[in-house]
Design an enzyme around this catalytic site. Structure first.
Site: not given
Ligand code: HH2
Length: 264
Positions: A204, A239
């Site tokens: 992040k 995660r």
């Molecule tokens: N962070 C993201 C997405 N989903 N779900 C939970 N439970 N906790 C988190 O911290 C979380 C999440 C964001 O990360 P990422 O999926 O890598 O990116 P994007 O939202 O751009 O797809």
């Protein structure tokens, strides 16, 4: 928990796994690296991300859930009850909602209650489009804690079994660097609610701000540091995009005698 983003625009791996076969192959690779849950998402929640229609989101995630069903414990990362329902029917057993069921409170709760799926309730201040515009708290930890307690009580009042609920402070969801660090430092206060805590720091932007590393894929060192710290504060689910490296780090941390883990 390994991340399988089926999106063109995720901040860390957007576009890499938009093809369903590539996403399934990536999920299998993460399982091979030691993931015990795969989190499949079809809508980016990065700050400023474009909203996706239910139809498009379903078209992205459903073939991937179907391709992985029966081969792994699957989590569906969505705020939409229609997407969650189709995913659960296709084999997902965890509903991961970064809106903590606030977008569709009764529909999401009814789905979780009747299917017996687990639920992850995430704290987010504001909406993905605007959440990083000057977020403000008096005390971030006690406010996030009160929010998670309120959402937990709500879903339980709607018939969801308490033992199926996971809580998540929502690192990066309406938080400054200082807020994220405070939440990590005092994660044991959230663990004290009594439910497993999931933590998502992987790649992040706050890590980039601290280290100066602008390429998300190059933020593995800082991702490991924050997950090890979260483990010592009692987090249960991690995660991450880089499963093998984080799993090794946590395995070694867990093996150190002397109880480096508080809470939980
Ligand atoms: N962070 C993201 C997405 N989903 N779900 C939970 N439970 N906790 C988190 O911290 C979380 C999440 C964001 O990360 P990422 O999926 O890598 O990116 P994007 O939202 O751009 O797809």
């Amino acid at each position: 928990m390994g991340v399988v983003n089926v999106t063109p625009d995720s901040f860390s791996d957007g576009g890499a796994f938009l093809d369903p076969d590539a996403a399934v192959a990536h999920g299998l690779e993460l399982l091979g690296e030691g993931a015990s849950i795969l989190d499949v998402g079809g809508e980016s929640t990065r700050p400023g991300a474009a909203a996706v229609s239910e139809e498009d989101e379903l078209a992205r995630v459903l073939p991937v859930i179907e391709g992985l069903s029966g081969r792994a414990k699957l989590s569906i990362d969505t705020m939409k009850p229609g997407v969650a329902r189709a995913a659960v029917q296709a084999g997902a057993s965890l509903i991961n909602d970064v809106a903590a069921f606030r977008k569709a409170p009764t529909e999401m709760s009814a789905l979780a209650a009747e299917s017996g799926a687990e639920v992850c309730l995430v704290h987010m201040l504001g909406e993905p489009g605007t959440m990083q515009r000057d977020p403000h708290y008096e005390d971030v930890v006690s406010e996030v804690k009160a929010f998670l307690e309120e959402r937990l009580a709500f879903v339980v009042s709607e018939g969801v079994a308490e033992e199926r609920v996971i809580l998540d402070p929502g690192i990066g969801f309406g938080k400054t660097v200082a807020h994220n660090l405070e939440l990590l430092a005092r994660l044991d206060e959230l663990v004290a609610i009594g439910r497993p805590v999931l933590i998502g720091t992987s790649r992040k932007s706050f890590l980039g701000k601290l280290t100066g590393v602008s390429d998300p894929a190059a933020r593995l060192g800082s991702t490991i540091a924050t997950n090890v710290l979260a483990y010592t504060r009692g987090a249960s689910i991690f995660r991450v995009h880089d499963v093998a490296a984080v799993r090794d780090a946590l395995t070694v941390t867990a093996a150190i005698p002397g109880g480096c883990r508080s809470g939980a």
